[in-house]
Design an enzyme around this catalytic site. Structure first.
Site, PDB file in Angstrom:
ATOM      1  N   ASP A  10      -8.410  84.838 -44.400  1.00 18.87           N
ATOM      2  CA  ASP A  10     -10.075  84.044 -44.669  1.00 18.87           C
ATOM      3  C   ASP A  10      -9.714  82.873 -45.972  1.00 18.87           C
ATOM      4  OD1 ASP A  10     -10.561  85.866 -42.629  1.00 18.87           O
ATOM      5  OD2 ASP A  10     -10.047  87.620 -43.974  1.00 18.87           O
ATOM      6  N   LYS A  13      -9.207  77.920 -43.576  1.00 18.70           N
ATOM      7  CA  LYS A  13      -8.406  76.911 -43.363  1.00 18.70           C
ATOM      8  C   LYS A  13      -8.999  75.814 -42.298  1.00 18.70           C
ATOM      9  CE  LYS A  13      -6.062  80.173 -41.244  1.00 18.70           C
ATOM     10  NZ  LYS A  13      -5.718  81.542 -42.091  1.00 18.70           N
ATOM     11  N   ALA A  36      -7.960  86.256 -35.541  1.00 15.85           N
ATOM     12  CA  ALA A  36      -8.399  85.345 -36.052  1.00 15.85           C
ATOM     13  C   ALA A  36     -10.067  84.557 -36.182  1.00 15.85           C
ATOM     14  CB  ALA A  36      -8.254  83.050 -36.451  1.00 15.85           C
ATOM     15  N   GLY A  37     -11.090  84.408 -37.030  1.00 20.86           N
ATOM     16  CA  GLY A  37     -12.039  83.807 -37.606  1.00 20.86           C
ATOM     17  C   GLY A  37     -12.394  82.550 -38.180  1.00 20.86           C
ATOM     18  N   HIS A  38     -12.807  81.530 -37.363  1.00 15.74           N
ATOM     19  CA  HIS A  38     -13.000  80.224 -38.152  1.00 15.74           C
ATOM     20  C   HIS A  38     -14.411  80.290 -38.170  1.00 15.74           C
ATOM     21  CE1 HIS A  38      -8.798  78.673 -38.102  1.00 15.74           C
ATOM     22  NE2 HIS A  38      -8.626  79.676 -38.641  1.00 15.74           N
ATOM     23  N   THR A 125      -7.109  93.485 -36.821  1.00 23.90           N
ATOM     24  CA  THR A 125      -9.101  94.019 -35.969  1.00 23.90           C
ATOM     25  C   THR A 125      -9.789  94.571 -35.151  1.00 23.90           C
ATOM     26  OG1 THR A 125      -7.923  92.050 -34.972  1.00 23.90           O
ATOM     27  CG2 THR A 125      -8.226  91.622 -37.029  1.00 23.90           C
ATOM     28  N   GLN A 220      -4.392  83.688 -39.598  1.00 22.42           N
ATOM     29  CA  GLN A 220      -4.061  84.713 -40.914  1.00 22.42           C
ATOM     30  C   GLN A 220      -3.308  83.705 -41.603  1.00 22.42           C
ATOM     31  OE1 GLN A 220      -3.147  85.063 -37.761  1.00 22.42           O
ATOM     32  NE2 GLN A 220      -5.327  86.011 -37.119  1.00 22.42           N
ATOM     33  N   THR A 297     -14.516  91.411 -37.281  1.00 25.09           N
ATOM     34  CA  THR A 297     -15.059  91.979 -37.095  1.00 25.09           C
ATOM     35  C   THR A 297     -15.790  92.914 -38.215  1.00 25.09           C
ATOM     36  OG1 THR A 297     -13.514  92.997 -39.548  1.00 25.09           O
ATOM     37  CG2 THR A 297     -12.319  92.881 -36.844  1.00 25.09           C
TER      38      THR A 297
END
Ligand code: IMP
Length: 421
Positions: A10, A13, A36-38, A125, A220, A297
């Site tokens: 987080d 990136k 991952a969550g971008h 997650t 990550q 999440t």
């Protein structure tokens, strides 16, 4: 160039990859999965990407998922179709490695069963990452290449699901409703995934030989790396820069530079130590200021001061050639800003990031306090535009991290960026 997170993920990136993607031809992910969550802002639109690199939001860039990724079939096509529905042209732009392992619905179920059944929860997650990498290492995984033979593919998936069902029951859980339907849906995607399958290493090697520029994007962060992070409170892959070579299928000598991404403060989601964590009141304040809720999440992220013990460690284990500092603007209203330079432990002062994760729970951060700048930085486009205290703060981060700052992000929009070098 490799882009790598230097904290607990987080770091922003996605935004940096989005900015750099303008000048490259290919963006490739080398590890992780839909954990991952971008979040990327383009104009007034917000995109949250879990598996497809954020380079996809730039027309004509090729986006690849390397062999080091665990590819969540259902989630991948959900994301793919959602982009297409928002009029992003994907034709010929996405490739996945034949060697990437598939993450199937039963991996998610297993992830949840493990978490629910264990005394020391990781706070995953819930995306099935641990079980999918476990099967890969255990040589029971299913790769994209296994989809070629329909009959064999179905047999492998069915066997995997049965194995998972037994394990979940042993763990005291049950498979969720819709399990069989999800399996059928996964099997039905066989043809679609094969259409996108390529030899990613070969393609990247060829592109490099043609003088094209490639971004290798990590998910990550360093402190979540399976080997170098705060084990066991880590993800199940190597997130650090060296894994880019393995996870794409090129030799390490093909990598020219490693850009480490650090947020101007620290956050962590999931369990495990956060040595510079704030007291509850300040924690709440920073979370609101920085919008620190998980992109995958929605969980609140814990917040703390910038940890230079960690950033220096990240500079070393990733071999950083440069650093991008993100979310500097989030600190704009604070009268004082601290930086952690060491950890006080019962055995004395520690200045190198320790391997003893449980010991890290009890350390007291040595904080150095700087005056804030208390004015907006969001319009700054060069270092000279920044308030003097903000420049001093950045100078100090650079000095403590021991890697040169190349970029500073001062907002969520593409334009809100300072190119230092
Ligand atoms: P997993 O990767 O889902 O197995 O989760 C393991 C640990 O990594 C947990 O603490 C998660 O919260 C954390 N984690 C995984 N992916 C991300 C991410 O993209 N950002 C931040 N933390 C993450």
């Amino acid at each position: 160039m490799v882009i790598v997170g230097c904290q607990w993920g987080d770091e922003g990136k996605g935004k940096i990859v989005d900015v750099l993607a303008e000048d490259v031809d290919v963006v490739a992910r080398y590890q992780g999965g839909a954990n991952a969550g971008h979040t990327v802002h383009v104009g007034d639109e917000e995109f949250i990407l879990h598996q497809i690199p954020s380079g996809i939001l730039h027309p004509e860039k090729r986006c690849l998922l390397g062999n080091g990724v665990v590819l969540d079939l259902l989630q991948f096509f959900e994301e793919y179709d959602a982009l297409r529905d928002r009029a992003i042209d994907l034709e010929g732009r996405v490739g996945v490695s034949h060697r990437a392992h598939l993450l199937l619905p039963y991996h998610r179920e297993l992830d949840r069963a493990w978490e629910e059944g264990s005394a020391e929860k990781i706070g995953t997650t819930g995306r099935g990452i641990g079980p999918a990498y476990e099967e890969k290492a255990g040589r029971r995984g299913i790769r994209v290449a296994d989809a070629v033979d329909a009959e064999r593919f179905e047999r492998l998936v069915t066997e995997g699901a049965e194995r998972a069902r037994d394990r979940i029951e042993q763990l005291g859980g049950t498979v969720g409703e819709g399990f069989d339907r999800a399996l059928d849906e996964s099997l039905a995607l066989r043809g679609r995934i094969l259409e996108l399958a390529v030899d990613v290493g070969l393609e990247v090697e060829g592109a490099l030989d043609d003088g094209r520029r490639i971004l290798l994007e990590g998910a990550q962060g360093t402190a979540l790396d399976l080997d170098h992070g705060t084990y066991p409170f880590v993800t199940s892959s190597n997130t650090t820069a060296a894994a880019a070579a393995t996870g794409i299928g090129v030799g390490p000598t093909r990598i020219d530079s490693v850009l480490g991404i650090v947020k101007a403060y620290t956050t962590r989601v999931g369990n495990g130590p956060l040595p510079t964590g704030f007291d509850p009141e300040m924690d709440e304040r920073m979370r609101e200021l920085g919008g620190e809720f998980g992109a995958t999440t929605g969980r609140p992220r814990r917040c703390g001061w910038f940890d230079a013990v960690l950033s220096r460690y990240a500079a070393r284990v990733n071999g950083l050639t440069g650093v991008a500092v993100t979310k500097l603007d989030v600190l704009d209203t604070l009268p004082e800003i601290s930086v952690c330079t060491g950890y006080r432990t019962p055995r004395g002062l520690v200045e190198e990031f320790p391997a003893d994760t449980h010991g890290l729970e009890d350390v007291e951060p040595v904080l150095e306090t700087h005056p804030g700048w208390e004015s907006p930085t969001t319009e700054a486009r060069s270092l000279d535009d920044l308030p003097v205290n903000a420049r001093r703060y950045l100078d100090r981060l650079q000095e403590l991290t021991r890697a040169p700052i190349e970029m500073v992000s001062v907002g969520t929009r593409r334009s809100q960026i300072i190119h230092v070098r």
